[in-house]
Design a protein around this motif. Sequence first.
Motif, mmCIF file in Angstrom:
data_model
loop_
_atom_site.group_PDB
_atom_site.id
_atom_site.type_symbol
_atom_site.label_atom_id
_atom_site.label_comp_id
_atom_site.label_asym_id
_atom_site.label_seq_id
_atom_site.Cartn_x
_atom_site.Cartn_y
_atom_site.Cartn_z
ATOM 1 N N LYS A 155 60.538 59.962 23.888
ATOM 2 C CA LYS A 155 59.468 60.901 23.555
ATOM 3 C C LYS A 155 59.308 61.915 24.687
ATOM 4 O O LYS A 155 59.469 61.571 25.861
ATOM 5 N N GLY A 156 58.985 63.139 24.323
ATOM 6 C CA GLY A 156 58.689 64.134 25.336
ATOM 7 C C GLY A 156 57.409 63.776 26.076
ATOM 8 O O GLY A 156 56.463 63.254 25.475
ATOM 9 N N ILE A 157 57.377 64.020 27.371
ATOM 10 C CA ILE A 157 56.218 63.678 28.191
ATOM 11 C C ILE A 157 55.151 64.758 28.037
ATOM 12 O O ILE A 157 55.454 65.957 28.092
ATOM 13 N N SER A 158 53.916 64.326 27.858
ATOM 14 C CA SER A 158 52.815 65.276 27.685
ATOM 15 C C SER A 158 52.641 66.140 28.930
ATOM 16 O O SER A 158 52.824 65.679 30.060
ATOM 17 N N ILE A 159 52.285 67.386 28.698
ATOM 18 C CA ILE A 159 52.083 68.341 29.785
ATOM 19 C C ILE A 159 50.725 68.097 30.429
ATOM 20 O O ILE A 159 49.728 67.888 29.743
ATOM 21 N N LEU A 160 50.703 68.113 31.762
ATOM 22 C CA LEU A 160 49.456 67.996 32.513
ATOM 23 C C LEU A 160 49.324 69.184 33.456
ATOM 24 O O LEU A 160 50.329 69.652 34.007
ATOM 25 N N PRO A 161 48.108 69.671 33.670
ATOM 26 C CA PRO A 161 47.908 70.781 34.612
ATOM 27 C C PRO A 161 48.404 70.410 36.010
ATOM 28 O O PRO A 161 48.166 69.306 36.493
ATOM 29 N N GLY A 162 49.115 71.319 36.623
ATOM 30 C CA GLY A 162 49.574 71.099 37.992
ATOM 31 C C GLY A 162 50.904 70.394 38.119
ATOM 32 O O GLY A 162 51.439 70.250 39.222
#
Length: 290
Positions: free
Chosen positions: A220-227
């Motif tokens: 699964k693609g890893i969720s985007i997090l700020p920073g």
Amino acid sequence: MGNIATNTIQQLEKLNSRGMDVDYSDEKVKEILLDIGYYRLGFYWNPFEINGNYQFREGTKLSDVVKLYYLDVDLRNLLIKYINRIEINFRTKLVYYVSNKHKYSPTWFIHPDIMFNSFISSFDQHYSDEFKRNNKPIKLHHNKYINDKYAPAWKTLEFFTFGVVLKIFKSLKDNDIQERISKCYEIRNLKKFINLFETIVYIRNVCSHGGVLFDLNTPKGISILPGINFNDNNRHSLDSTIKIILFILGKISESRKTELETRIKELFESHKDNEVLKSIIENKIGYEFE
């Protein structure tokens, strides 16, 4: 022929016939093949193969293959140590918050008001007779409290795998508790939190079972997090997974995060002068050297 066992002499002959530069003595090659195994080493010389006949690229050295193998081993051992810190921290928070909210239900993990039935109905697959026999505190609990079908959550979850503990978290009906735990790691989106922890559990299982890391891609693609910037926007790479592990670890202990970051950098830097391994670290793992 691929289904017929071969001895170390035949294996060495095959490597030579395929164009491998076997830059070890015959005795050392035998030692390596009997230690790691021809089949397992194949995962690490695969990047050097150039066609369907398993021929090697000119200049491929067995020593580089072995160095790649040990780079993988070192990285695997490094990650599992720090993932274990995340696993324990997460389990502790889950047990603490749910158990304190439901003080009079010590076996809340099978309570239909607290958990979804899909989990409860399959719970005995995890809490089997073998599970009770193999975990001493659980066995002692049942010897002392013979009428208890299950031990309390703070005992039971201690012996469940990271994957089962995450499954329990996902099976909670109470979104407030889930979000409270998620916010402990400064993640406000519950779906992202579950995605990130599923990724960490996936890597943990690969490491625990001696899986190959250097060319790993998460399903699964890893969720985007700020920073957090994923190199080449690749949200499946091992480097991206490592960044997520570092992020979560930093919410538990900044010093442990720095420690892991430093040790990973040192490990990769120690292979920087080997152009073959440097290319694999950059192009397969996704790591960017400074």
